[in-house]
Scaffold this motif. Structure first.
Motif, PDB file in Angstrom:
ATOM      1  N   GLY A  72      20.597 -11.484-114.598  1.00 13.66           N
ATOM      2  CA  GLY A  72      20.550 -10.260-113.812  1.00 13.66           C
ATOM      3  C   GLY A  72      20.615 -10.519-112.324  1.00 13.66           C
ATOM      4  N   GLU A  73      20.684  -9.431-111.557  1.00 12.59           N
ATOM      5  CA  GLU A  73      20.832  -9.536-110.106  1.00 12.59           C
ATOM      6  C   GLU A  73      19.512  -9.705-109.379  1.00 12.59           C
ATOM      7  OE1 GLU A  73      22.991  -6.141-108.797  1.00 12.59           O
ATOM      8  OE2 GLU A  73      24.869  -6.741-109.781  1.00 12.59           O
ATOM      9  N   ARG A  74      18.408  -9.370-110.025  1.00 13.84           N
ATOM     10  CA  ARG A  74      17.082  -9.525-109.439  1.00 13.84           C
ATOM     11  C   ARG A  74      16.223 -10.386-110.369  1.00 13.84           C
ATOM     12  NH1 ARG A  74      15.878  -6.417-105.205  1.00 13.84           N
ATOM     13  NH2 ARG A  74      13.639  -6.675-105.623  1.00 13.84           N
ATOM     14  N   PRO A  75      15.097 -10.908-109.875  1.00 14.94           N
ATOM     15  CA  PRO A  75      14.263 -11.727-110.755  1.00 14.94           C
ATOM     16  C   PRO A  75      13.972 -11.061-112.081  1.00 14.94           C
ATOM     17  CG  PRO A  75      13.466 -11.850-108.499  1.00 14.94           C
ATOM     18  CD  PRO A  75      14.565 -10.829-108.493  1.00 14.94           C
ATOM     19  N   ALA A  76      14.273 -11.747-113.150  1.00 19.57           N
ATOM     20  CA  ALA A  76      14.084 -11.198-114.484  1.00 19.57           C
ATOM     21  C   ALA A  76      12.601 -11.010-114.773  1.00 19.57           C
ATOM     22  CB  ALA A  76      14.703 -12.139-115.525  1.00 19.57           C
ATOM     23  N   PRO A  77      12.243 -10.034-115.603  1.00 20.71           N
ATOM     24  CA  PRO A  77      10.833  -9.842-115.967  1.00 20.71           C
ATOM     25  C   PRO A  77      10.230 -11.129-116.523  1.00 20.71           C
ATOM     26  CG  PRO A  77      12.159  -7.997-116.737  1.00 20.71           C
ATOM     27  CD  PRO A  77      13.124  -9.027-116.233  1.00 20.71           C
ATOM     28  N   GLY A  78       9.090 -11.524-115.978  1.00 20.53           N
ATOM     29  CA  GLY A  78       8.429 -12.746-116.434  1.00 20.53           C
ATOM     30  C   GLY A  78       8.876 -14.008-115.738  1.00 20.53           C
ATOM     31  N   ALA A  79       9.879 -13.920-114.843  1.00 16.42           N
ATOM     32  CA  ALA A  79      10.346 -15.113-114.133  1.00 16.42           C
ATOM     33  C   ALA A  79       9.301 -15.569-113.121  1.00 16.42           C
ATOM     34  CB  ALA A  79      11.674 -14.830-113.433  1.00 16.42           C
ATOM     35  N   VAL A  80       9.082 -16.882-113.043  1.00 18.85           N
ATOM     36  CA  VAL A  80       8.131 -17.447-112.085  1.00 18.85           C
ATOM     37  C   VAL A  80       8.874 -18.435-111.190  1.00 18.85           C
ATOM     38  CG1 VAL A  80       6.152 -17.128-113.600  1.00 18.85           C
ATOM     39  CG2 VAL A  80       7.413 -19.267-113.704  1.00 18.85           C
ATOM     40  N   LEU A  81       8.559 -18.382-109.902  1.00 18.83           N
ATOM     41  CA  LEU A  81       9.216 -19.248-108.924  1.00 18.83           C
ATOM     42  C   LEU A  81       8.577 -20.631-108.941  1.00 18.83           C
ATOM     43  CD1 LEU A  81      11.204 -19.591-106.531  1.00 18.83           C
ATOM     44  CD2 LEU A  81       9.344 -18.772-105.039  1.00 18.83           C
ATOM     45  N   LEU A  82       9.381 -21.656-109.151  1.00 20.82           N
ATOM     46  CA  LEU A  82       8.879 -23.030-109.178  1.00 20.82           C
ATOM     47  C   LEU A  82       8.971 -23.708-107.822  1.00 20.82           C
ATOM     48  CD1 LEU A  82      10.545 -24.189-112.526  1.00 20.82           C
ATOM     49  CD2 LEU A  82       8.252 -23.220-112.183  1.00 20.82           C
ATOM     50  N   GLY A  83       9.954 -23.309-107.011  1.00 20.97           N
ATOM     51  CA  GLY A  83      10.122 -23.914-105.700  1.00 20.97           C
ATOM     52  C   GLY A  83      11.565 -23.854-105.261  1.00 20.97           C
ATOM     53  N   VAL A  84      11.822 -24.433-104.094  1.00 21.57           N
ATOM     54  CA  VAL A  84      13.158 -24.410-103.499  1.00 21.57           C
ATOM     55  C   VAL A  84      13.523 -25.813-103.050  1.00 21.57           C
ATOM     56  CG1 VAL A  84      14.595 -23.476-101.644  1.00 21.57           C
ATOM     57  CG2 VAL A  84      12.851 -22.027-102.724  1.00 21.57           C
ATOM     58  N   GLU A  85      14.769 -26.186-103.274  1.00 22.38           N
ATOM     59  CA  GLU A  85      15.243 -27.487-102.791  1.00 22.38           C
ATOM     60  C   GLU A  85      16.714 -27.385-102.423  1.00 22.38           C
ATOM     61  OE1 GLU A  85      13.830 -31.470-104.103  1.00 22.38           O
ATOM     62  OE2 GLU A  85      15.752 -31.500-105.128  1.00 22.38           O
ATOM     63  N   SER A  86      17.047 -27.850-101.213  1.00 20.11           N
ATOM     64  CA  SER A  86      18.434 -27.880-100.719  1.00 20.11           C
ATOM     65  C   SER A  86      19.120 -26.523-100.873  1.00 20.11           C
ATOM     66  CB  SER A  86      19.233 -28.954-101.464  1.00 20.11           C
ATOM     67  OG  SER A  86      18.647 -30.223-101.287  1.00 20.11           O
ATOM     68  N   GLY A  87      18.387 -25.452-100.561  1.00 23.79           N
ATOM     69  CA  GLY A  87      18.954 -24.115-100.609  1.00 23.79           C
ATOM     70  C   GLY A  87      18.993 -23.476-101.977  1.00 23.79           C
ATOM     71  N   THR A  88      18.566 -24.171-103.002  1.00 21.97           N
ATOM     72  CA  THR A  88      18.556 -23.627-104.363  1.00 21.97           C
ATOM     73  C   THR A  88      17.117 -23.332-104.784  1.00 21.97           C
ATOM     74  OG1 THR A  88      20.545 -24.867-104.994  1.00 21.97           O
ATOM     75  CG2 THR A  88      19.143 -24.066-106.779  1.00 21.97           C
ATOM     76  N   SER A  89      16.899 -22.123-105.269  1.00 21.89           N
ATOM     77  CA  SER A  89      15.579 -21.789-105.797  1.00 21.89           C
ATOM     78  C   SER A  89      15.564 -22.107-107.290  1.00 21.89           C
ATOM     79  CB  SER A  89      15.265 -20.308-105.580  1.00 21.89           C
ATOM     80  OG  SER A  89      16.172 -19.484-106.302  1.00 21.89           O
ATOM     81  N   TYR A  90      14.391 -22.470-107.790  1.00 21.36           N
ATOM     82  CA  TYR A  90      14.232 -22.786-109.201  1.00 21.36           C
ATOM     83  C   TYR A  90      13.158 -21.885-109.803  1.00 21.36           C
ATOM     84  CZ  TYR A  90      17.114 -26.893-108.438  1.00 21.36           C
ATOM     85  OH  TYR A  90      18.163 -27.729-108.123  1.00 21.36           O
ATOM     86  N   TRP A  91      13.484 -21.305-110.948  1.00 25.48           N
ATOM     87  CA  TRP A  91      12.612 -20.362-111.628  1.00 25.48           C
ATOM     88  C   TRP A  91      12.412 -20.805-113.071  1.00 25.48           C
ATOM     89  CZ3 TRP A  91      11.319 -15.687-108.918  1.00 25.48           C
ATOM     90  CH2 TRP A  91      11.986 -15.540-107.690  1.00 25.48           C
ATOM     91  N   ALA A  92      11.367 -20.299-113.683  1.00 27.40           N
ATOM     92  CA  ALA A  92      11.141 -20.566-115.112  1.00 27.40           C
ATOM     93  C   ALA A  92      11.029 -19.245-115.854  1.00 27.40           C
ATOM     94  CB  ALA A  92       9.868 -21.389-115.316  1.00 27.40           C
ATOM     95  N   LEU A  93      11.550 -19.242-117.067  1.00 28.88           N
ATOM     96  CA  LEU A  93      11.476 -18.085-117.952  1.00 28.88           C
ATOM     97  C   LEU A  93      11.103 -18.546-119.352  1.00 28.88           C
ATOM     98  CD1 LEU A  93      14.538 -15.781-117.119  1.00 28.88           C
ATOM     99  CD2 LEU A  93      12.145 -15.054-117.237  1.00 28.88           C
ATOM    100  N   ARG A  94      10.333 -17.727-120.039  1.00 34.59           N
ATOM    101  CA  ARG A  94       9.994 -18.021-121.425  1.00 34.59           C
ATOM    102  C   ARG A  94      11.193 -17.705-122.312  1.00 34.59           C
ATOM    103  NH1 ARG A  94       6.555 -21.293-122.773  1.00 34.59           N
ATOM    104  NH2 ARG A  94       4.585 -20.250-122.257  1.00 34.59           N
ATOM    105  N   SER A  95      11.623 -18.677-123.097  1.00 34.80           N
ATOM    106  CA  SER A  95      12.717 -18.482-124.044  1.00 34.80           C
ATOM    107  C   SER A  95      12.183 -17.869-125.329  1.00 34.80           C
ATOM    108  CB  SER A  95      13.391 -19.823-124.361  1.00 34.80           C
ATOM    109  OG  SER A  95      14.277 -19.692-125.452  1.00 34.80           O
ATOM    110  N   SER A  96      12.975 -17.000-125.933  1.00 35.02           N
ATOM    111  CA  SER A  96      12.557 -16.354-127.182  1.00 35.02           C
ATOM    112  C   SER A  96      12.953 -17.175-128.405  1.00 35.02           C
ATOM    113  CB  SER A  96      13.183 -14.958-127.291  1.00 35.02           C
ATOM    114  OG  SER A  96      14.610 -15.057-127.264  1.00 35.02           O
ATOM    115  N   HIS A  97      13.683 -18.258-128.199  1.00 33.09           N
ATOM    116  CA  HIS A  97      14.140 -19.091-129.319  1.00 33.09           C
ATOM    117  C   HIS A  97      13.156 -20.241-129.513  1.00 33.09           C
ATOM    118  CE1 HIS A  97      17.893 -16.846-129.326  1.00 33.09           C
ATOM    119  NE2 HIS A  97      17.988 -17.059-128.029  1.00 33.09           N
ATOM    120  N   ASP A  98      12.322 -20.128-130.556  1.00 33.78           N
ATOM    121  CA  ASP A  98      11.264 -21.111-130.764  1.00 33.78           C
ATOM    122  C   ASP A  98      11.480 -22.004-131.982  1.00 33.78           C
ATOM    123  OD1 ASP A  98       9.931 -20.242-128.547  1.00 33.78           O
ATOM    124  OD2 ASP A  98       8.683 -18.817-129.641  1.00 33.78           O
ATOM    125  N   GLY A  99      12.591 -21.837-132.664  1.00 29.84           N
ATOM    126  CA  GLY A  99      12.856 -22.670-133.824  1.00 29.84           C
ATOM    127  C   GLY A  99      13.400 -24.030-133.418  1.00 29.84           C
TER     128      GLY A  99
END
Length: 308
Positions: A72-99
């Motif tokens: 999506g164009e904005r932070p997805a629901p549940g996305a958490v910001l991990l940090g920024v490096e060299s102009g790139t932001s890094y986020w984490a999201l919970r995946s629904s695929h647990d198998g």
């Protein structure tokens, strides 16, 4: 007990613990941007983590991340910001695929395959997402909480209280005799032959040094001296910070393993430890070392290879 965090020269960790490596900028100011993180999100990558703490890892390329635009164009629901490096932001999201998924690994099996940046991202993602999973309701009034500050806090919808990610301090101590023997123990649930150093959680009102002395006494029944600090490592299983120490004990003192907690404890000569460390994870003479991703491994290797 003689407690002295500066008890003179001695062995150190042989290298930085693998899960202590982190390079991204994670300053608090990044979490309070006025646009809700939309500008950061536009130039970002996403780390997917399933409920078992696994993420896709390429054996050759490292951590597999995905463009934020895929979500999506904005932070997805549940996305958490991990940090920024060299102009790139890094986020984490919970995946629904647990198998079962090919190439997905957890920190224990995949942490050693990652570079400094990827190791820090994955470790933070696992710990932060786990906290959100277990902090959905206010501890004061019981109302539901919502995620705020780019995933670094939750706010109560009832009393407006803010809550922040918890970290539980735990000490882990390599006890040696001041010469060529180290005290190792094993828990009954560990793989056959696995031995490691002693560890336990810090209690309310307790110093780290006092915790070292108490835990060693509780687990194997010996008194320690010359307690000194070695280093630390986040251990998000689910939210621990392992604080590494060294201490000295009398090898002639009787060992009394804690019933139900310690299956066996014994003094091991340096040469036996070195052989087990160089075995590639295999048991040598009934002795198997903790995996390289743990601070315990770094502590044991540091002691075994020290030329003091």
């Amino acid at each position: 007990m003689t407690s002295n965090a500066c008890a003179g020269p001695g062995f150190q960790l042989d290298a930085a613990p693998l899960l202590s490596r982190s390079t991204v900028d994670r300053r608090e100011q990044l979490r309070d941007v006025p646009d809700g993180g939309a500008e950061l999100w536009a130039k970002g990558r996403v780390v997917l983590v399933d409920s078992r703490g696994r993420t896709p890892i390429d054996v050759d390329a490292g951590l597999v991340t995905h463009p934020t635009a895929d979500f999506g164009e904005r932070p997805a629901p549940g996305a958490v910001l991990l940090g920024v490096e060299s102009g790139t932001s890094y986020w984490a999201l919970r995946s629904s695929h647990d198998g079962a998924q090919e190439g997905w690994r957890d920190l224990r099996s995949g942490g050693a395959l990652l570079n400094d940046t990827d190791a820090g991202l994955f470790t933070t993602a696992v710990g932060l997402l786990s906290w959100h999973d277990h902090a959905r309701y206010c501890a004061v009034c019981g109302a539901a909480t919502t995620q705020v500050r780019a995933g670094w806090a939750r706010r109560c919808t009832g009393c407006d209280r803010e809550e922040y990610p918890r970290t539980d301090p735990a000490v882990i101590c390599l006890v040696h005799d001041g010469a060529d023997h180290v005290l190792l123990a094993r828990q009954p649930t560990w793989p056959p032959g696995r031995y490691s150093v002693l560890a336990g959680f810090v209690e309310v009102g307790e110093s780290l040094e006092a915790c070292v002395a108490r835990e060693v006494a509780e687990e194997v029944g010996v008194e320690v001296s010359h307690v000194r600090y070695l280093g630390s490592q986040p251990w998000p299983f689910p939210r621990s910070l392992m604080l590494g120490f060294a201490a000295i004990a009398d090898r002639s003192a009787p060992l009394v393993p804690a019933d139900g907690e310690i299956e066996d404890a014994r003094w091991v000569h340096r040469e036996e430890v070195l052989a087990a460390l160089e075995s590639g994870g295999k048991a040598v003479g009934g002795l198997r070392m903790p995996p390289s991703v743990s601070i315990a491994h770094r502590m044991i290797r540091g002691w075994a290879t020290w030329q003091g």
